[in-house]
Design a protein around this motif. Sequence first.
Motif, mmCIF file in Angstrom:
data_model
loop_
_atom_site.group_PDB
_atom_site.id
_atom_site.type_symbol
_atom_site.label_atom_id
_atom_site.label_comp_id
_atom_site.label_asym_id
_atom_site.label_seq_id
_atom_site.Cartn_x
_atom_site.Cartn_y
_atom_site.Cartn_z
ATOM 1 N N GLU A 102 0.832 -1.215 0.000
ATOM 2 C CA GLU A 102 0.000 0.000 0.000
ATOM 3 C C GLU A 102 0.858 1.253 0.000
ATOM 4 O O GLU A 102 0.530 2.242 -0.674
ATOM 5 C CB GLU A 102 -0.935 -0.018 1.215
ATOM 6 N N ARG A 103 1.960 1.234 0.736
ATOM 7 C CA ARG A 103 2.854 2.395 0.745
ATOM 8 C C ARG A 103 3.504 2.590 -0.627
ATOM 9 O O ARG A 103 3.713 3.729 -1.061
ATOM 10 C CB ARG A 103 3.925 2.244 1.832
ATOM 11 N N VAL A 122 2.141 1.857 -3.496
ATOM 12 C CA VAL A 122 1.101 2.430 -4.352
ATOM 13 C C VAL A 122 0.923 3.913 -4.050
ATOM 14 O O VAL A 122 0.866 4.758 -4.952
ATOM 15 C CB VAL A 122 -0.234 1.675 -4.169
ATOM 16 N N GLU A 123 0.854 4.246 -2.744
ATOM 17 C CA GLU A 123 0.674 5.639 -2.329
ATOM 18 C C GLU A 123 1.840 6.514 -2.789
ATOM 19 O O GLU A 123 1.651 7.684 -3.146
ATOM 20 C CB GLU A 123 0.527 5.719 -0.812
ATOM 21 N N ALA A 124 3.027 5.952 -2.807
ATOM 22 C CA ALA A 124 4.219 6.710 -3.208
ATOM 23 C C ALA A 124 4.375 6.786 -4.722
ATOM 24 O O ALA A 124 5.266 7.476 -5.224
ATOM 25 C CB ALA A 124 5.468 6.083 -2.597
ATOM 26 N N GLY A 125 3.513 6.081 -5.445
ATOM 27 C CA GLY A 125 3.582 6.110 -6.899
ATOM 28 C C GLY A 125 4.631 5.195 -7.505
ATOM 29 O O GLY A 125 4.926 5.281 -8.699
ATOM 30 N N ARG A 126 5.208 4.318 -6.713
ATOM 31 C CA ARG A 126 6.233 3.413 -7.229
ATOM 32 C C ARG A 126 5.615 2.338 -8.123
ATOM 33 O O ARG A 126 6.259 1.838 -9.043
ATOM 34 C CB ARG A 126 6.991 2.762 -6.065
ATOM 35 N N LYS A 149 1.458 0.875 -9.663
ATOM 36 C CA LYS A 149 0.044 1.201 -9.808
ATOM 37 C C LYS A 149 -0.801 -0.009 -9.427
ATOM 38 O O LYS A 149 -0.530 -1.131 -9.875
ATOM 39 C CB LYS A 149 -0.257 1.621 -11.243
#
Length: 353
Positions: free
Chosen positions: A236-237, A239-243, A245
């Motif tokens: 989830e982190r 995804v949140e950081a944009g690493r 999708k």
Amino acid sequence: MTKMTTRILFYWLTAQMILAAGLLFSSAMAADCSNRGDLDDRYCDENRDMVADTPTDPKELKNPGTLVFSYTPVEDPAVYKDAFADFQKYLSDKTGKKVIYYSVHSNSAQVEAMRSGRLHIAGFSTGPTGYAVNLAGYVPIAVKGTEKEFQGYNLIVLVKADSPYKTMDDLKGKVVAHTSVSSNSGNLAPRALFPKIGITPDEDYKVVYSGKHDQSVMGVLSGDYDAAPVASDVYERMVEAGRVKAKDFRTIYTSARFPTSAFGYAYDLDPELVAKIKAAFASYRFPPEMQETFGGADRFYPINYKDDWQVVRDIAFATGTAYSKNGLQQLAEKEAADAAKKRQAESAGAKAQ
């Protein structure tokens, strides 16, 4: 009859009386407690909730003038002593007792402190909670969380969204990335939980080790691995950081949620005092500084050990962890060895400077 014979007979009769008394005591203890489960012999679990029952003898109940509170050991105990200062004051106001913080330097020492009666309220790490319950009469009642759920994470299995894999059974014969040998969600939990759903690591699929959770995720994305069990919070982190999708992945397995450290009290505290302690945990709300320290948690979320620690116990059992005196001794030895290694490394670093 000679004096020697008389003396031998006296010793024999005395031994028989002691043996008989011991058997009577054991029988009385057995009669007093019909179920202990995995608890130490000093505790009873008549209601089968897997934690120690409150003593039925009023003489065994404790109502100390000062309550001792501790949180799971960390490298710098002062950090959490400060973090819990506001809650300690709140707990003191609600119970009418003085509350002091007790810094512990190992999980085994924390368990021993509660077992010996020197610790009344505590937050134990996820794994050591089982030792505290079985050996120290610890009764967990809460974990950090929000109004919606307790703070924790799940073991999830990721595959690429455009892959043909829809179920765990589809992974048979494939290459699956575990993180590292000692990782809970990345290796130990899969080995404990997956066989129950019909798929066994190393037998039904090939295990390769990626080294880290994020490397497992990226390896699935690049096609190096067909799937990977990882910790949900790490994913989830990312995804949140944009690493990565979320649309590029499919989750084909989600475990029960792993709880973080448990909070609770010693089983032999007076029931009236326990009611006040429970009320304090239920009504307290974390101030902003405490929320920041504990990753956004804003309260103590209610749990019970029997249900919410089931997944933790399953993994412990499957990986050979015993919440027993011998198990605690092994934990203490491991902690001592780790501490010695750390001191050696620090000493070597200091000499090199």
